[in-house]
Design a protein around this motif. Structure first.
Motif, short mmCIF file in Angstrom:
data_model
loop_
_atom_site.label_atom_id
_atom_site.label_comp_id
_atom_site.label_asym_id
_atom_site.label_seq_id
_atom_site.Cartn_x
_atom_site.Cartn_y
_atom_site.Cartn_z
N GLY A 134 8.51 6.15 10.29
CA GLY A 134 8.77 4.73 10.03
C GLY A 134 7.54 3.86 10.17
N SER A 135 6.64 4.20 11.10
CA SER A 135 5.44 3.39 11.29
C SER A 135 4.56 3.40 10.04
CB SER A 135 4.65 3.87 12.51
OG SER A 135 4.18 5.19 12.30
N TRP A 136 4.57 4.49 9.29
CA TRP A 136 3.83 4.54 8.03
C TRP A 136 4.69 4.02 6.88
CZ3 TRP A 136 5.25 7.62 3.80
CH2 TRP A 136 4.39 7.50 2.71
N LEU A 137 5.92 4.49 6.81
CA LEU A 137 6.77 4.22 5.66
C LEU A 137 7.01 2.73 5.45
CD1 LEU A 137 8.34 5.85 3.52
CD2 LEU A 137 10.30 5.79 5.05
N PHE A 138 7.35 2.01 6.51
CA PHE A 138 7.70 0.60 6.35
C PHE A 138 6.48 -0.30 6.20
CE2 PHE A 138 11.73 2.28 7.59
CZ PHE A 138 12.61 1.54 6.82
N ALA A 139 5.29 0.28 6.25
CA ALA A 139 4.07 -0.48 5.98
C ALA A 139 3.71 -0.46 4.50
CB ALA A 139 2.91 0.08 6.80
N GLN A 140 4.45 0.28 3.68
CA GLN A 140 4.15 0.41 2.26
C GLN A 140 4.77 -0.76 1.49
OE1 GLN A 140 1.93 2.75 1.78
NE2 GLN A 140 2.32 3.18 3.95
N PRO A 141 3.96 -1.55 0.79
CA PRO A 141 4.48 -2.74 0.11
C PRO A 141 5.42 -2.43 -1.05
CG PRO A 141 2.17 -2.40 -0.44
CD PRO A 141 2.51 -1.39 0.63
N ASP A 142 5.31 -1.25 -1.65
CA ASP A 142 6.17 -0.93 -2.80
C ASP A 142 7.35 -0.04 -2.43
OD1 ASP A 142 4.67 1.35 -2.26
OD2 ASP A 142 4.45 1.90 -4.37
N LEU A 143 7.67 0.03 -1.15
CA LEU A 143 8.74 0.91 -0.68
C LEU A 143 10.09 0.52 -1.29
CD1 LEU A 143 9.53 3.21 1.28
CD2 LEU A 143 10.02 1.43 2.97
N GLN A 144 10.79 1.52 -1.80
CA GLN A 144 12.15 1.33 -2.30
C GLN A 144 13.06 2.26 -1.52
OE1 GLN A 144 11.98 2.29 -6.45
NE2 GLN A 144 11.00 0.37 -7.01
N ARG A 145 14.23 1.75 -1.19
CA ARG A 145 15.20 2.55 -0.43
C ARG A 145 16.53 2.54 -1.16
NH1 ARG A 145 16.39 1.91 6.00
NH2 ARG A 145 17.41 3.91 6.25
N ASP A 146 17.08 3.73 -1.37
CA ASP A 146 18.42 3.84 -1.95
C ASP A 146 19.45 3.45 -0.89
OD1 ASP A 146 17.18 4.73 -4.23
OD2 ASP A 146 17.94 6.78 -4.11
#
Length: 160
Positions: free
Chosen positions: A95-107
């Motif tokens: 999560g510390s890496w994943l939620f820092a990504q500006p283009d993150l999309q979550r189903d």
């Protein structure tokens, strides 16, 4: 599901950040296992993989001190970028890496109740996409978390 549990299971923000904020003890990630293997059939289907395809699988326990709160399993297809990202995390949270990504999309989040005799209370999973990386993240909320935070087990009163 109680409203208190839904705040955890249904949240779309970083579970890691929520756990850190809720824990009175130091938060840490315990790496249980990682490597190349065949994903379970439902995981392959969720990622659009053939049942015989291999994937990078990482299993960790999110800990409050020495108390296990969440068992997590992440699965990503064997492409260079996604595998490298998961492989290099070690005992850092995804999560510390994943939620820092500006283009993150979550189903949408899928939720299931765990059987009464299991170690967990609730399961959830969702697929994330960031650029060319896609991964399936599955989290099992454990009884110790319910005890420590005073969350009622399904069919029981809160433990506080």
């Amino acid at each position: 599901m109680s409203a208190a549990w839904w705040q955890w299971v249904g949240s779309t923000d970083s579970l890691t950040a929520r756990l850190v904020a809720a824990s009175r003890r130091p938060f840490r990630v315990r790496l249980e296992h990682q490597g190349v293997e065949r994903p379970r059939r439902d995981e392959a289907l969720a990622l659009g993989l053939a049942p015989t395809d291999l994937a990078w699988i990482r299993e960790v326990t999110l800990m409050s001190g020495e108390r296990p709160w969440v068992a997590a399993r992440s699965v990503t297809p064997l492409d260079r970028t996604g595998c490298r990202r998961l492989r290099t995390l070690g005992e850092r949270s995804l999560g510390s890496w994943l939620f820092a990504q500006p283009d993150l999309q979550r189903d949408p989040i899928e939720v299931a109740r765990v059987s009464a005799d299991a170690e967990g209370v609730w399961l959830r999973r969702s697929r994330f996409r960031h650029g060319s990386i896609q991964l399936l993240v599955q989290e099992c909320f454990l009884h110790e978390m319910a005890e420590d935070l005073g969350l009622a087990l399904p069919g029981r009163r809160p433990t506080t």
